[in-house]
Design a protein around this motif. Structure first.
Motif, PDB file in Angstrom:
ATOM      1  N   LEU A 152      10.782   4.486   0.121  1.00 18.35           N
ATOM      2  CA  LEU A 152      11.374   3.769  -1.014  1.00 18.35           C
ATOM      3  C   LEU A 152      10.581   4.015  -2.287  1.00 18.35           C
ATOM      4  O   LEU A 152      11.154   4.232  -3.363  1.00 18.35           O
ATOM      5  N   GLY A 153       9.263   3.982  -2.178  1.00 22.31           N
ATOM      6  CA  GLY A 153       8.421   4.217  -3.348  1.00 22.31           C
ATOM      7  C   GLY A 153       8.589   5.622  -3.902  1.00 22.31           C
ATOM      8  O   GLY A 153       8.617   5.826  -5.124  1.00 22.31           O
ATOM      9  N   ALA A 154       8.714   6.587  -3.001  1.00 17.63           N
ATOM     10  CA  ALA A 154       8.899   7.972  -3.435  1.00 17.63           C
ATOM     11  C   ALA A 154      10.225   8.143  -4.167  1.00 17.63           C
ATOM     12  O   ALA A 154      10.304   8.821  -5.206  1.00 17.63           O
ATOM     13  N   VAL A 155      11.281   7.523  -3.637  1.00 18.21           N
ATOM     14  CA  VAL A 155      12.597   7.602  -4.286  1.00 18.21           C
ATOM     15  C   VAL A 155      12.544   6.965  -5.667  1.00 18.21           C
ATOM     16  O   VAL A 155      13.040   7.531  -6.652  1.00 18.21           O
ATOM     17  N   ALA A 156      11.937   5.786  -5.756  1.00 21.91           N
ATOM     18  CA  ALA A 156      11.850   5.093  -7.044  1.00 21.91           C
ATOM     19  C   ALA A 156      11.099   5.931  -8.069  1.00 21.91           C
ATOM     20  O   ALA A 156      11.508   6.040  -9.240  1.00 21.91           O
ATOM     21  N   GLN A 185       0.833  -1.208   0.000  1.00 29.27           N
ATOM     22  CA  GLN A 185       0.000   0.000   0.000  1.00 29.27           C
ATOM     23  C   GLN A 185       0.867   1.258   0.000  1.00 29.27           C
ATOM     24  O   GLN A 185       0.608   2.211  -0.743  1.00 29.27           O
ATOM     25  N   ALA A 186       1.903   1.244   0.837  1.00 24.82           N
ATOM     26  CA  ALA A 186       2.787   2.409   0.923  1.00 24.82           C
ATOM     27  C   ALA A 186       3.520   2.634  -0.387  1.00 24.82           C
ATOM     28  O   ALA A 186       3.627   3.779  -0.868  1.00 24.82           O
ATOM     29  N   LEU A 187       4.046   1.570  -0.971  1.00 26.23           N
ATOM     30  CA  LEU A 187       4.787   1.694  -2.231  1.00 26.23           C
ATOM     31  C   LEU A 187       3.899   2.263  -3.324  1.00 26.23           C
ATOM     32  O   LEU A 187       4.281   3.211  -4.027  1.00 26.23           O
ATOM     33  N   TYR A 188       2.722   1.676  -3.492  1.00 26.76           N
ATOM     34  CA  TYR A 188       1.839   2.136  -4.570  1.00 26.76           C
ATOM     35  C   TYR A 188       1.313   3.543  -4.312  1.00 26.76           C
ATOM     36  O   TYR A 188       1.150   4.335  -5.252  1.00 26.76           O
ATOM     37  N   ASP A 189       1.053   3.878  -3.046  1.00 25.40           N
ATOM     38  CA  ASP A 189       0.622   5.244  -2.728  1.00 25.40           C
ATOM     39  C   ASP A 189       1.709   6.248  -3.121  1.00 25.40           C
ATOM     40  O   ASP A 189       1.425   7.289  -3.734  1.00 25.40           O
ATOM     41  N   ALA A 190       2.948   5.934  -2.760  1.00 27.65           N
ATOM     42  CA  ALA A 190       4.053   6.850  -3.046  1.00 27.65           C
ATOM     43  C   ALA A 190       4.344   6.922  -4.542  1.00 27.65           C
ATOM     44  O   ALA A 190       4.525   8.013  -5.105  1.00 27.65           O
ATOM     45  N   PRO A 225       3.437   0.865  11.521  1.00 24.61           N
ATOM     46  CA  PRO A 225       3.741   2.258  11.141  1.00 24.61           C
ATOM     47  C   PRO A 225       5.161   2.408  10.594  1.00 24.61           C
ATOM     48  O   PRO A 225       5.392   3.165   9.639  1.00 24.61           O
ATOM     49  N   PHE A 226       6.096   1.684  11.188  1.00 27.44           N
ATOM     50  CA  PHE A 226       7.484   1.718  10.721  1.00 27.44           C
ATOM     51  C   PHE A 226       7.596   1.122   9.323  1.00 27.44           C
ATOM     52  O   PHE A 226       8.264   1.678   8.440  1.00 27.44           O
ATOM     53  N   TRP A 227       6.950  -0.040   9.105  1.00 25.42           N
ATOM     54  CA  TRP A 227       7.012  -0.679   7.780  1.00 25.42           C
ATOM     55  C   TRP A 227       6.406   0.239   6.718  1.00 25.42           C
ATOM     56  O   TRP A 227       6.957   0.372   5.618  1.00 25.42           O
ATOM     57  N   TYR A 228       5.282   0.863   7.039  1.00 27.09           N
ATOM     58  CA  TYR A 228       4.621   1.739   6.069  1.00 27.09           C
ATOM     59  C   TYR A 228       5.513   2.929   5.719  1.00 27.09           C
ATOM     60  O   TYR A 228       5.694   3.261   4.538  1.00 27.09           O
ATOM     61  N   ALA A 229       6.075   3.566   6.726  1.00 27.51           N
ATOM     62  CA  ALA A 229       6.906   4.752   6.497  1.00 27.51           C
ATOM     63  C   ALA A 229       8.128   4.417   5.643  1.00 27.51           C
ATOM     64  O   ALA A 229       8.478   5.150   4.707  1.00 27.51           O
ATOM     65  N   GLY A 230       8.773   3.302   5.953  1.00 27.39           N
ATOM     66  CA  GLY A 230       9.955   2.911   5.188  1.00 27.39           C
ATOM     67  C   GLY A 230       9.624   2.597   3.744  1.00 27.39           C
ATOM     68  O   GLY A 230      10.346   3.005   2.821  1.00 27.39           O
ATOM     69  N   PHE A 242       3.977  10.386  -6.870  1.00 31.38           N
ATOM     70  CA  PHE A 242       5.135  11.053  -7.458  1.00 31.38           C
ATOM     71  C   PHE A 242       5.391  10.686  -8.921  1.00 31.38           C
ATOM     72  O   PHE A 242       6.368  11.150  -9.511  1.00 31.38           O
ATOM     73  N   SER A 243       4.518   9.866  -9.504  1.00 33.52           N
ATOM     74  CA  SER A 243       4.679   9.506 -10.909  1.00 33.52           C
ATOM     75  C   SER A 243       4.417  10.708 -11.815  1.00 33.52           C
ATOM     76  O   SER A 243       3.608  11.582 -11.500  1.00 33.52           O
ATOM     77  N   ARG A 244       5.103  10.736 -12.949  1.00 32.93           N
ATOM     78  CA  ARG A 244       4.923  11.818 -13.915  1.00 32.93           C
ATOM     79  C   ARG A 244       3.814  11.510 -14.930  1.00 32.93           C
ATOM     80  O   ARG A 244       3.446  12.355 -15.726  1.00 32.93           O
ATOM     81  N   SER A 245       3.323  10.278 -14.919  1.00 27.69           N
ATOM     82  CA  SER A 245       2.368   9.828 -15.926  1.00 27.69           C
ATOM     83  C   SER A 245       1.004   9.555 -15.311  1.00 27.69           C
ATOM     84  O   SER A 245       0.893   8.837 -14.317  1.00 27.69           O
TER      85      SER A 245
END
Length: 208
Positions: free
Chosen positions: A119-123, A61-66, A110-115, A70-73
């Motif tokens: 990562l998702g935002a950086v990617a 959920q966190a990865l896909y949310d991020a 909460p820790f797993w989600y934040a981390g 932040f995606s350009r498309s």
């Protein structure tokens, strides 16, 4: 300009995800499966494995949310939203199974989600092709992880097995969709780092 309604909705979703409260849009694949007879050790093993799977869905959920944020498309944003909805089914199914097993979700959610969000935002910031590549590699590693759980789950725990099998099918589809949209190959050192991080997460979440 900050949209307060979107902010409130986003915060509400994060709270629900990390607390194990989620709604599935599809029927639970274990709904019609009889609950097998598990002894206490088997019940603890199933609970530990399903807690790890639930943490994986918190991270998804966190990865896909991020990545969507932040995606350009716009096409990618839609893809991430769709995949996120399907992953939320997994979140609900694993949470329900944990409750049935008399257990709980990870205290470190909460820790797993934040981390994972970081990562998702950086990617996503690196580029859409690289972000898609991150999805492909993530889903490849998750598929291998779920394969191992199908072996490790107690033989009598067909309910957990039914959930894991459907999760595996969905993860393969998400990886294939990302590949078809133009994913770039993830460098080997990044793959190795992802495996190392996943090992820490799975080992810890099994117990906490």
């Amino acid at each position: 300009m900050l949209n307060i309604d979107e902010l409130i909705s986003g915060v509400d979703k994060v709270v629900r995800v990390v607390s194990g409260v989620a709604s599935a849009s599809r029927p639970n694949p274990a709904a019609k499966v009889a609950d097998g007879q598990l002894d206490e050790a088997e019940r603890r093993r199933s609970a530990g494995l399903m807690r790890v799977n639930h943490v994986g869905e918190v991270c998804a959920q966190a990865l896909y949310d991020a990545q969507g944020a932040f995606s350009r498309s716009e096409e990618l944003k839609r893809q991430f939203r769709q995949a996120g909805r399907e992953e939320e089914d997994h979140l609900a199914w694993t949470a329900q199974r944990l409750e049935e097993l008399g257990s709980r979700v990870s205290l470190l959610n909460p820790f797993w989600y934040a981390g994972a969000y970081a990562l998702g935002a950086v990617a996503a910031r690196i580029g859409d092709a690289q972000s898609l590549g991150f999805v492909v590699e993530t889903e490849r590693q998750v598929e291998a992880h779920l394969d191992s759980h199908l072996t490790l789950l107690p033989a009598a725990d067909e309910k957990s097995r039914a959930i894991v099998e459907q999760m595996r099918v969905d993860e393969i589809e998400h990886g294939a969709a990302a590949q078809a949209m133009g994913a770039a190959a993830t460098p080997a050192p990044v793959q190795a780092a992802m495996r190392a991080m996943a090992k820490v997460m799975t080992t810890t979440a099994y117990y906490i």
